[in-house]
Scaffold this motif. Sequence first.
Motif, PDB file in Angstrom:
ATOM      1  N   GLY A   1     -66.775-103.972 -34.432  1.00  0.00           N
ATOM      2  CA  GLY A   1     -67.158-103.856 -35.835  1.00  0.00           C
ATOM      3  C   GLY A   1     -66.265-102.890 -36.594  1.00  0.00           C
ATOM      4  O   GLY A   1     -66.528-102.565 -37.757  1.00  0.00           O
ATOM      5  N   ALA A   2     -65.206-102.406 -35.943  1.00  0.00           N
ATOM      6  CA  ALA A   2     -64.267-101.495 -36.617  1.00  0.00           C
ATOM      7  C   ALA A   2     -63.338-102.333 -37.487  1.00  0.00           C
ATOM      8  O   ALA A   2     -62.938-103.422 -37.090  1.00  0.00           O
ATOM      9  N   SER A   3     -62.992-101.819 -38.678  1.00  0.00           N
ATOM     10  CA  SER A   3     -62.070-102.573 -39.522  1.00  0.00           C
ATOM     11  C   SER A   3     -60.689-101.933 -39.463  1.00  0.00           C
ATOM     12  O   SER A   3     -60.552-100.718 -39.369  1.00  0.00           O
ATOM     13  N   GLU A   4     -59.676-102.806 -39.528  1.00  0.00           N
ATOM     14  CA  GLU A   4     -58.298-102.336 -39.340  1.00  0.00           C
ATOM     15  C   GLU A   4     -57.685-101.881 -40.658  1.00  0.00           C
ATOM     16  O   GLU A   4     -57.845-102.531 -41.686  1.00  0.00           O
ATOM     17  N   LEU A   5     -56.978-100.761 -40.610  1.00  0.00           N
ATOM     18  CA  LEU A   5     -56.223-100.294 -41.775  1.00  0.00           C
ATOM     19  C   LEU A   5     -54.838 -99.874 -41.298  1.00  0.00           C
ATOM     20  O   LEU A   5     -54.534 -99.987 -40.109  1.00  0.00           O
ATOM     21  N   LEU A   6     -54.005 -99.424 -42.190  1.00  0.00           N
ATOM     22  CA  LEU A   6     -52.679 -98.938 -41.796  1.00  0.00           C
ATOM     23  C   LEU A   6     -52.351 -97.701 -42.611  1.00  0.00           C
ATOM     24  O   LEU A   6     -52.262 -97.760 -43.834  1.00  0.00           O
ATOM     25  N   MET A   7     -52.205 -96.571 -41.918  1.00  0.00           N
ATOM     26  CA  MET A   7     -51.907 -95.307 -42.597  1.00  0.00           C
ATOM     27  C   MET A   7     -50.416 -95.011 -42.517  1.00  0.00           C
ATOM     28  O   MET A   7     -49.721 -95.527 -41.646  1.00  0.00           O
ATOM     29  N   PRO A   8     -49.919 -94.159 -43.421  1.00  0.00           N
ATOM     30  CA  PRO A   8     -48.487 -93.875 -43.441  1.00  0.00           C
ATOM     31  C   PRO A   8     -48.042 -92.974 -42.290  1.00  0.00           C
ATOM     32  O   PRO A   8     -48.842 -92.243 -41.709  1.00  0.00           O
ATOM     33  N   ALA A   9     -46.737 -93.025 -42.004  1.00  0.00           N
ATOM     34  CA  ALA A   9     -46.154 -92.151 -40.985  1.00  0.00           C
ATOM     35  C   ALA A   9     -45.672 -90.839 -41.614  1.00  0.00           C
ATOM     36  O   ALA A   9     -45.594 -89.819 -40.949  1.00  0.00           O
ATOM     37  N   LEU A  10     -45.342 -90.873 -42.891  1.00  0.00           N
ATOM     38  CA  LEU A  10     -44.792 -89.700 -43.582  1.00  0.00           C
ATOM     39  C   LEU A  10     -45.915 -88.945 -44.286  1.00  0.00           C
ATOM     40  O   LEU A  10     -46.595 -89.506 -45.146  1.00  0.00           O
ATOM     41  N   HIS A  11     -46.093 -87.679 -43.894  1.00  0.00           N
ATOM     42  CA  HIS A  11     -47.217 -86.905 -44.423  1.00  0.00           C
ATOM     43  C   HIS A  11     -46.729 -85.640 -45.142  1.00  0.00           C
ATOM     44  O   HIS A  11     -45.798 -84.993 -44.668  1.00  0.00           O
ATOM     45  N   PRO A  12     -47.408 -85.261 -46.225  1.00  0.00           N
ATOM     46  CA  PRO A  12     -47.068 -83.988 -46.869  1.00  0.00           C
ATOM     47  C   PRO A  12     -47.664 -82.830 -46.057  1.00  0.00           C
ATOM     48  O   PRO A  12     -48.717 -82.980 -45.434  1.00  0.00           O
ATOM     49  N   ARG A  13     -47.007 -81.697 -46.097  1.00  0.00           N
ATOM     50  CA  ARG A  13     -47.480 -80.540 -45.342  1.00  0.00           C
ATOM     51  C   ARG A  13     -48.934 -80.186 -45.677  1.00  0.00           C
ATOM     52  O   ARG A  13     -49.705 -79.819 -44.784  1.00  0.00           O
ATOM     53  N   ALA A  14     -49.307 -80.303 -46.950  1.00  0.00           N
ATOM     54  CA  ALA A  14     -50.642 -79.877 -47.386  1.00  0.00           C
ATOM     55  C   ALA A  14     -51.756 -80.572 -46.590  1.00  0.00           C
ATOM     56  O   ALA A  14     -52.773 -79.965 -46.277  1.00  0.00           O
ATOM     57  N   ALA A  15     -51.534 -81.841 -46.236  1.00  0.00           N
ATOM     58  CA  ALA A  15     -52.563 -82.583 -45.501  1.00  0.00           C
ATOM     59  C   ALA A  15     -52.852 -81.912 -44.158  1.00  0.00           C
ATOM     60  O   ALA A  15     -53.965 -81.965 -43.653  1.00  0.00           O
ATOM     61  N   TRP A  16     -51.841 -81.273 -43.583  1.00  0.00           N
ATOM     62  CA  TRP A  16     -51.969 -80.648 -42.265  1.00  0.00           C
ATOM     63  C   TRP A  16     -52.316 -79.172 -42.363  1.00  0.00           C
ATOM     64  O   TRP A  16     -52.871 -78.593 -41.422  1.00  0.00           O
ATOM     65  N   ASP A  17     -51.992 -78.550 -43.468  1.00  0.00           N
ATOM     66  CA  ASP A  17     -52.357 -77.134 -43.651  1.00  0.00           C
ATOM     67  C   ASP A  17     -53.868 -76.973 -43.719  1.00  0.00           C
ATOM     68  O   ASP A  17     -54.417 -75.975 -43.276  1.00  0.00           O
ATOM     69  N   ALA A  18     -54.539 -78.005 -44.256  1.00  0.00           N
ATOM     70  CA  ALA A  18     -55.985 -77.923 -44.443  1.00  0.00           C
ATOM     71  C   ALA A  18     -56.718 -77.628 -43.139  1.00  0.00           C
ATOM     72  O   ALA A  18     -57.780 -76.998 -43.138  1.00  0.00           O
ATOM     73  N   THR A  19     -56.183 -78.093 -42.022  1.00  0.00           N
ATOM     74  CA  THR A  19     -56.859 -77.872 -40.733  1.00  0.00           C
ATOM     75  C   THR A  19     -56.136 -76.855 -39.856  1.00  0.00           C
ATOM     76  O   THR A  19     -56.550 -76.596 -38.732  1.00  0.00           O
ATOM     77  N   GLY A  20     -55.029 -76.335 -40.323  1.00  0.00           N
ATOM     78  CA  GLY A  20     -54.263 -75.371 -39.529  1.00  0.00           C
ATOM     79  C   GLY A  20     -53.341 -76.022 -38.515  1.00  0.00           C
ATOM     80  O   GLY A  20     -52.668 -75.348 -37.740  1.00  0.00           O
TER      81      GLY A  20
ATOM     82  N   GLY B   1     -44.043 -83.977 -42.718  1.00  0.00           N
ATOM     83  CA  GLY B   1     -44.083 -84.176 -41.271  1.00  0.00           C
ATOM     84  C   GLY B   1     -44.243 -85.655 -40.970  1.00  0.00           C
ATOM     85  O   GLY B   1     -44.737 -86.422 -41.798  1.00  0.00           O
ATOM     86  N   LEU B   2     -43.794 -86.043 -39.773  1.00  0.00           N
ATOM     87  CA  LEU B   2     -44.050 -87.409 -39.315  1.00  0.00           C
ATOM     88  C   LEU B   2     -45.304 -87.360 -38.455  1.00  0.00           C
ATOM     89  O   LEU B   2     -45.420 -86.512 -37.568  1.00  0.00           O
TER      90      LEU B   2
END
Length: 419
Positions: free
Chosen positions: A65-84, A105-106
């Motif tokens: 019942g999971a639905s498929e999506l596709l997320m990007p490989a290229l990420h801004p630093r801010a997305a990762w700073d939020a969790t350390g 980051g990739l």
Amino acid sequence: MRQSKLFSRTLKEAPKDEVSVNAQLLARGGFISKLMAGVHTFLPLGFRVREKVIGIIREEMNALGASELLMPALHPRAAWDATGRWESMKSVMYQFRDLQGKEYGLGPTHEEIVAAIGTHIIFSYADLPISTYQIQTKFRSEARAKSGLMRGREFSMKDLYSFHADEQSLAEFYEVVKHAYLKVFKRMELTAFVTEASGGDFSKEHSHEFMVETSAGEDETVLCRLCGYAENKEISKLKSGATCPKCPGGVVEHVATSEVGNIFKLGTRFSEPLNLRYRDAAGALHPVIMASYGIGVDRLVGTIVEVHHDDRGIVWPRSVAPAAAHLVVLGEDEKVRAYAEKVYEALTKKGMEVLFDDRHEMSAGEKFTDADLIGIPARLVVSEKTLAHNKVEVKERKNGKPELVALKDLPALLGSNRE
Ligand code: ATP
Ligand code: MG
């Protein structure tokens, strides 16, 4: 698929720098081409195998019942700073600046990205549980990228993420995924042991790894063959020969394994910093409880080769083979060639996947050696000898005896071999 037009070539010798069986056989068979350590091209035959593997995974994930999506490989630093994790994953994450000095980051994994998307989708307890997955390219700066497809710096992973209101809901889904994983591996003719492993920083509970026994694996698993109980050596206190803690009479041993998948309860490790919350029936806000579940797509292709080969080459399980049949025509005789063309057309018309070795000026020995190396489940030969009987010679790659079969009986014969 005509072999004469295939954008790949078999090699007599494995590249000198390859030590693992999967790297050697996949390179020799023309399935992959190495660009650099840990980075490979899937050539047409390898691409087809990878597509089959992905097809099986996709079917089983959709069945959850999971639905498929596709997320990007290229990420801004801010997305990762939020969790350390911009800092804590520095050793595996490719990080760099663009010409404006902005940091990127990739993606080595996607918990941060998916949880942030979740904040636009999940609001209330009525939205839960929910799950989503992707089959996507990951990048990791692996220190030792060797062993062919087993450890890549760029590789495809299936990553599934689930979101729950409470632990009970998470525990139920976690068990269902565990069984779906075992089904995925079984369909590829792999025996995977559900292995207790460290829950890492996120959880007091154990996580579970899916381990396949192979000398090319980089993991060590403490395994009881009697009941199948397994723990990762990293958390185990059991020496080889120790009594199995889970069954009477069982004894554990240490075996080399390849981790083809793992499942992980994340709790609120990502939902809290990313503000992924839901309202309960009374309107109170709570952090969403999450889990993530990975399968190494490319590592699976490598592991299948490590498990399914002999001294002549790969022996693909039917479910992931690049084709159902490898049709080989021998000699240059026009009548023989015309008959082989007829067989190719007839089978293709029936919807069968056939690799047709229509190459010229090659000996029977050379063609058979290639067919064994490539490892398609059934080999069909058309030669002057078979044409004299108006038949095709059929031989299974796995310990088959050659037999002569009439063209009209071929589809049923090959079809009936299918799962
Ligand atoms: P490992 O301990 O082998 O490095 P991991 O714990 O880092 O694996 P996860 O981050 O959980 O792995 O990734 C999920 C799955 O992706 C793994 O179970 C494995 O099958 C696959 N995988 C992980 N790293 C690689 C890699 N470098 N190359 C190919 N497949 C990989
Ligand atoms: Mg790793």
